[in-house]
Design a protein around this motif. Structure first.
Motif, PDB file in Angstrom:
ATOM      1  N   TRP A 545      17.938  19.899 -23.270  1.00 40.44           N
ATOM      2  CA  TRP A 545      19.223  20.515 -23.061  1.00 40.44           C
ATOM      3  C   TRP A 545      19.858  20.250 -21.715  1.00 40.44           C
ATOM      4  O   TRP A 545      21.097  19.676 -21.317  1.00 40.44           O
ATOM      5  CB  TRP A 545      19.105  22.158 -23.450  1.00 40.44           C
ATOM      6  N   GLY A 546      18.746  20.298 -20.542  1.00 42.81           N
ATOM      7  CA  GLY A 546      19.337  20.249 -19.289  1.00 42.81           C
ATOM      8  C   GLY A 546      20.025  18.744 -18.792  1.00 42.81           C
ATOM      9  O   GLY A 546      20.443  18.572 -17.885  1.00 42.81           O
ATOM     10  N   GLU A 547      19.580  17.649 -19.642  1.00 45.04           N
ATOM     11  CA  GLU A 547      19.899  16.612 -19.425  1.00 45.04           C
ATOM     12  C   GLU A 547      21.407  15.904 -20.139  1.00 45.04           C
ATOM     13  O   GLU A 547      21.900  14.781 -20.021  1.00 45.04           O
ATOM     14  CB  GLU A 547      19.021  15.441 -19.697  1.00 45.04           C
ATOM     15  N   PHE A 548      21.907  16.790 -21.102  1.00 51.62           N
ATOM     16  CA  PHE A 548      23.173  16.687 -21.674  1.00 51.62           C
ATOM     17  C   PHE A 548      24.329  16.583 -20.815  1.00 51.62           C
ATOM     18  O   PHE A 548      24.286  17.588 -19.767  1.00 51.62           O
ATOM     19  CB  PHE A 548      23.404  17.477 -22.836  1.00 51.62           C
ATOM     20  N   THR A 549      25.398  15.938 -21.131  1.00 53.42           N
ATOM     21  CA  THR A 549      26.629  16.343 -20.558  1.00 53.42           C
ATOM     22  C   THR A 549      27.291  17.441 -21.703  1.00 53.42           C
ATOM     23  O   THR A 549      26.678  17.425 -22.527  1.00 53.42           O
ATOM     24  CB  THR A 549      27.606  15.262 -20.629  1.00 53.42           C
ATOM     25  N   TRP A 550      28.451  18.063 -21.092  1.00 52.37           N
ATOM     26  CA  TRP A 550      28.889  19.286 -21.942  1.00 52.37           C
ATOM     27  C   TRP A 550      29.257  18.649 -23.321  1.00 52.37           C
ATOM     28  O   TRP A 550      29.232  19.343 -24.504  1.00 52.37           O
ATOM     29  CB  TRP A 550      29.851  20.021 -21.433  1.00 52.37           C
ATOM     30  N   ARG A 551      29.747  17.455 -23.083  1.00 54.95           N
ATOM     31  CA  ARG A 551      30.330  16.800 -24.548  1.00 54.95           C
ATOM     32  C   ARG A 551      29.107  16.509 -25.440  1.00 54.95           C
ATOM     33  O   ARG A 551      29.071  16.533 -26.724  1.00 54.95           O
ATOM     34  CB  ARG A 551      31.125  15.556 -24.462  1.00 54.95           C
ATOM     35  N   GLU A 552      27.926  15.932 -24.813  1.00 57.24           N
ATOM     36  CA  GLU A 552      26.853  15.577 -25.678  1.00 57.24           C
ATOM     37  C   GLU A 552      26.235  16.831 -26.130  1.00 57.24           C
ATOM     38  O   GLU A 552      25.864  16.956 -27.330  1.00 57.24           O
ATOM     39  CB  GLU A 552      25.659  14.842 -24.637  1.00 57.24           C
ATOM     40  N   ALA A 553      26.347  18.033 -25.405  1.00 54.21           N
ATOM     41  CA  ALA A 553      25.796  19.130 -25.809  1.00 54.21           C
ATOM     42  C   ALA A 553      26.425  19.888 -27.023  1.00 54.21           C
ATOM     43  O   ALA A 553      25.686  20.191 -28.119  1.00 54.21           O
ATOM     44  CB  ALA A 553      25.682  20.202 -24.534  1.00 54.21           C
ATOM     45  N   ARG A 554      27.748  19.543 -27.066  1.00 54.02           N
ATOM     46  CA  ARG A 554      28.740  20.161 -28.042  1.00 54.02           C
ATOM     47  C   ARG A 554      28.267  19.422 -29.407  1.00 54.02           C
ATOM     48  O   ARG A 554      28.241  19.862 -30.427  1.00 54.02           O
ATOM     49  CB  ARG A 554      30.227  19.845 -27.794  1.00 54.02           C
ATOM     50  N   MET A 555      28.171  17.926 -29.282  1.00 51.14           N
ATOM     51  CA  MET A 555      27.852  17.179 -30.446  1.00 51.14           C
ATOM     52  C   MET A 555      26.320  17.370 -30.733  1.00 51.14           C
ATOM     53  O   MET A 555      26.119  17.536 -32.208  1.00 51.14           O
ATOM     54  CB  MET A 555      27.689  15.685 -29.744  1.00 51.14           C
ATOM     55  N   ARG A 556      25.378  17.798 -30.250  1.00 49.03           N
ATOM     56  CA  ARG A 556      24.228  17.863 -30.586  1.00 49.03           C
ATOM     57  C   ARG A 556      23.780  19.311 -31.143  1.00 49.03           C
ATOM     58  O   ARG A 556      23.116  19.210 -32.296  1.00 49.03           O
ATOM     59  CB  ARG A 556      23.037  17.870 -29.524  1.00 49.03           C
ATOM     60  N   ILE A 557      24.576  20.360 -30.659  1.00 53.24           N
ATOM     61  CA  ILE A 557      24.536  21.628 -31.274  1.00 53.24           C
ATOM     62  C   ILE A 557      24.974  21.544 -32.719  1.00 53.24           C
ATOM     63  O   ILE A 557      24.834  22.461 -33.477  1.00 53.24           O
ATOM     64  CB  ILE A 557      25.112  22.804 -30.290  1.00 53.24           C
ATOM     65  N   LYS A 558      26.023  20.751 -33.086  1.00 55.31           N
ATOM     66  CA  LYS A 558      26.835  20.609 -34.339  1.00 55.31           C
ATOM     67  C   LYS A 558      25.838  20.351 -35.185  1.00 55.31           C
ATOM     68  O   LYS A 558      25.831  20.463 -36.495  1.00 55.31           O
ATOM     69  CB  LYS A 558      27.806  19.731 -34.223  1.00 55.31           C
TER      70      LYS A 558
END
Length: 799
Positions: A545-558
């Motif tokens: 989680w800590g290494e994501f960008t916010w866009r990557e985080a949004r994509m992964r949580i989907k």
């Protein structure tokens, strides 16, 4: 004995009476297939297969025979293993039956595995056997149109469990040794090379051949006889699966009646074949305590494609890296303690042949890849006319080897090369182009007789190819990589790594990933912190989680709504263990669990290092926080991730003193965010870990924690300072590990002057590896159980 009743004649509609404009439903030609109950003997299993169609019943039997005792007929574990072995053949018929009934002792893991593989196989068979040309089909079944469906498994799978067959087996970790390697063996180049390599680097190799009834065994006969006479640990399993496959074909109205006379390198219908052999060798792995199962598959067998909008594995699923991972994960969850992989993933077919010829010529002489072999005296010879023969001859000549060495006559060699430009070979396109290029350079084929693009140098074919999807560096265990890569590089033209559509030069021996974890084993490694970050764990495809960008985080949580939150402590752990033991262990466990889960993987939140450690405050180095502080922090983190879209939060607790605060916080998160929250402080694993250690009241810095440290961070464990300090109490109800003990609290200094409560002198890295294996296996199993469930399905199981 099989029935001799004649199957129904096909109509111009379909065998099921349904019009062919509904091609998918027209394939359901059988009412029901029943497997079992299996009868087991010490060296044999027998499983009835009963087929019901058109008001009739037919019956045959699947048999596996072993040369040594592998089953205990009275043991539940033997029965469960035998039932899973017997079930594999049936997974080929999910398109054709209304119901498939599996009689036996199948737990929920088994049932899920069977359902998943039956569904995948049904999709593969529909695409590869009915949408593409298939010489075994009658005319109006050939080349059926694409039918897009969410699921292709037509059969309802049923698992009735009668009281007499009810499984009494409990989860237990098989006592296997990862230094022992089973080579699933045949007469093919892949298994021959795999054996040669494992044997050369000094690992214990067990070449196990599966003797499939009928002429298919001929392909392995030369190799088996050579190994039996010369190689220790050689074994053979006999199975009549080929006869059962033919028995089914005889009753399929869409299969030509003369199917046995058609020359083809493809099976008429089945695509779930490797597992029939693979499961058959598992009893020998258990008996011999073998921890690794090697499948001989090369670079181009891991394929994901889309045909007419239908995604599939191009009929190669059981030869792909995806298959290896699925089986390794299943073995892990079952506690069977076996990892499955291929050591040849980075090699092309041509490079495999080259290494085998140049390094192990005695093994190469036993190579027989042809399925239309024949016997002359005691030796088996290839037909010299089929596509496989043409391909083997071409590859051997391209690398300057003599095909006569493995049974081809001069006339067969000449004829194969002559037909090559016109008939070609079944190989990856780049491999075929480079093969033709090498042959043309040697004057063995006329390049002018081929299209210009068909003869083209593709130098990567004779190099190690590292690909993050199909051949990542960590596709084999850590301890095998450098020894094998060094051997490969002596025969290859270097190594390359895929970057988009191009290949870039890479030094695999210096690549940081060469020390990365192998997801399905728990080897001690020199620098665990470094190894934790050598895999691609960040970015859109990662799980940290800590290494994501916010866009990557949004994509992964989907894609993934499960998050792991490791919580530990910084506190004394006796004179021999580091202060961050609990914090490190929780974080390491969460990462290894995520790594071993299937894609998409659960997301790992940054660890909370500090915990409730007031009871260790008398020892310098302890840094603690209050229950209120920890509970509030966990609550706010939980509410925050819920707002981000997480619906299942697993708190991985590395310190028992945190439990009251974590449990309270979990309750509050559930109350206010209405998501699934659980806390694991060892509950999923403790009952199994207790069987490994012998120390009573081993609750802190003792046998368990010290063993875990020795397995993954031996450089930080000072065994010369480890001393036994097992607490004894005036009442058995005060014993910390007593099943009748009460929960009570005390300052550690009042109980132990050293800070140790247990016996670290009994610790070992071997015990630690088992402990890690158990913890990871159970948490992976839990996550795999819940990751695809909705919150409603978690609360209410659908029967």
């Amino acid at each position: 004995m099989p029935s001799k009743k004649t199957p129904p004649k096909p109509s111009r509609k379909s065998a099921s009476g349904k019009p062919l404009h509904d091609p998918f439903s027209a394939l359901q030609v059988f009412d029901r297939l029943e497997i079992g109950p299996v009868k087991i003997e010490p060296k044999r299993l027998m499983a009835p297969y009963r087929l019901f169609w058109n008001g009739r019943e037919d019956r045959t039997e699947l048999i596996y025979s072993y040369e040594e005792t592998v089953f205990d007929p009275l043991e539940p574990e033997s029965r469960n293993l035998a039932d899973m072995i017997a079930a594999q053949v049936a997974l080929n018929y999910g398109l054709f039956c209304g119901t498939i009934v599996f009689h036996g002792t199948f737990d929920e893991l088994d049932r899920r595995f069977i359902r998943d593989m039956a569904e995948n196989t049904a999709r593969e068979i529909y695409v590869k056997k009915f949408m593409e040309p298939n010489p075994f089909l009658i005319d109006h079944y050939a080349n059926l149109p694409a039918v897009k469906k969410q699921k292709y498994l037509r059969a309802a799978l049923k698992f009735p469990e009668t009281p007499a067959l009810k499984s009494k087996s409990k989860w237990q970790l098989w006592s296997t040794d990862r230094h022992r390697h089973c080579i699933l063996s045949s007469g093919g180049k892949d298994s021959l090379l795999s054996y040669g390599l494992i044997n050369e680097i000094g690992r214990e190799a067990h070449p196990i051949f599966v003797n499939e009834s009928g002429r298919h065994w001929f392909t392995a006969l030369n190799a088996y006889r050579y190994f039996k006479d010369n190689m220790p640990n050689t074994a053979r399993v006999w199975v009549n699966s080929d006869r059962l496959f033919s028995w089914m074909l005889q009753r399929m109205p869409f299969i030509r009646k003369d199917f046995a006379n058609i020359r083809s390198d493809e099976y008429p219908i089945r695509l779930w074949t490797v597992a029939v052999f693979l499961f058959g060798v598992l009893p020998l792995l258990r008996k011999r305590s073998i921890g690794r199962l090697l499948i001989g598959d090369e670079y181009d067998t891991s394929v994901r494609r889309t045909s007419h909008g239908i995604s599939h594995y191009d009929g190669l699923y059981d030869q792909s890296i995806y298959f290896d991972r699925a089986l390794s994960r299943y073995f892990m969850r079952k506690g069977w303690n076996i990892s499955q992989f291929s050591i040849l993933r980075s090699l092309s077919e041509l490079l495999i042949e080259k290494i085998l010829v140049e390094r192990y010529p005695d093994l190469q002489r036993q190579q027989t890849s042809c399925h239309a072999t024949h016997k002359e005296g005691e030796r088996v010879y290839p037909c010299g006319r089929c596509e496989k023969c043409r391909r083997i001859v071409a590859m051997l000549k391209a690398i300057g080897a003599d095909p006569v060495q493995c049974g081809y006559s001069p006339s067969q060699i000449q004829d194969g090369l002559k037909k090559l430009p016109r008939k070609g070979v079944s190989q990856e396109e780049a491999g075929t182009r480079h093969l033709f290029f090498l042959l043309a350079q040697k004057g063995l084929i006329d390049a002018k007789a081929l299209p210009p693009k068909a003869v083209n140098a593709q130098p990567e074919i004779l190099k190690l190819r590292i690909d993050s999807k199909s051949s990542p560096i960590n596709s084999m265990p850590t301890d095998l990589r450098k020894p094998l890569f060094r051997i490969f590089l002596k025969h290859a033209g270097g190594a390359v790594s895929r970057s988009g559509r191009t290949w870039e030069k890479v030094d695999v021996l210096k690549d940081p990933a060469v020390d990365a974890n192998f997801p399905f084993e728990f080897d001690p490694i020199k620098s665990v912190n470094k190894a934790n970050h050598t895999l691609k764990t960040s970015g859109a495809a990662g799980y940290l989680w800590g290494e994501f960008t916010w866009r990557e985080a949004r994509m992964r949580i989907k894609k993934m709504d499960v998050a792991l939150l490791p919580v530990g402590a910084v506190e004394q752990h006796g004179p021999h263990l580091p202060l961050d033991t609990d914090a490190f262990d929780a974080d390491y466990l969460a990462r290894r669990v995520a790594e071993a889960c299937s894609d998409p993987k659960p997301l790992v939140l940054p660890a909370i290092a500090y915990g409730v450690s007031y009871h260790h405050a008398d020892f310098v180095g302890t840094v603690g926080i209050s229950n209120d502080t920890l509970a509030q922090m966990i609550y706010e983190i939980g509410m925050s991730v819920a707002r981000n879209g997480i619906r299942k939060l697993m708190i991985i607790n590395g310190h028992g003193g945190n439990s009251p605060a974590l449990n309270y916080a979990a309750q509050m998160i559930n109350r206010d965010a209405h998501i699934f929250v659980c806390v694991d402080s060892g509950e999923t694993s403790d009952v199994d870990i207790e069987k490994i250690v012998s120390t009573p009241n081993d609750v802190h810095a003792g046998e368990i924690e010290t063993s875990a440290g020795l397995a993954v961070r031996p450089r930080l464990v000072k065994m010369d300072q480890a001393k036994r300090s097992v607490p004894r109490f005036s009442s058995r109800y005060l014993d910390f590990t007593s099943k009748r003990g009460v929960l009570w609290y005390a300052y550690t200094r009042k109980i132990s002057r050293s800070g140790v409560m247990g016996d670290p002198t009994k610790a070992s890295a071997a015990k630690g590896e088992k402990i890690w294996g158990i913890m990871i296996a159970h948490l992976v199993s839990l996550i795999e159980d819940i990751k695809h469930l909705t919150l409603e399905e978690i609360h209410h199981r659908n029967y």
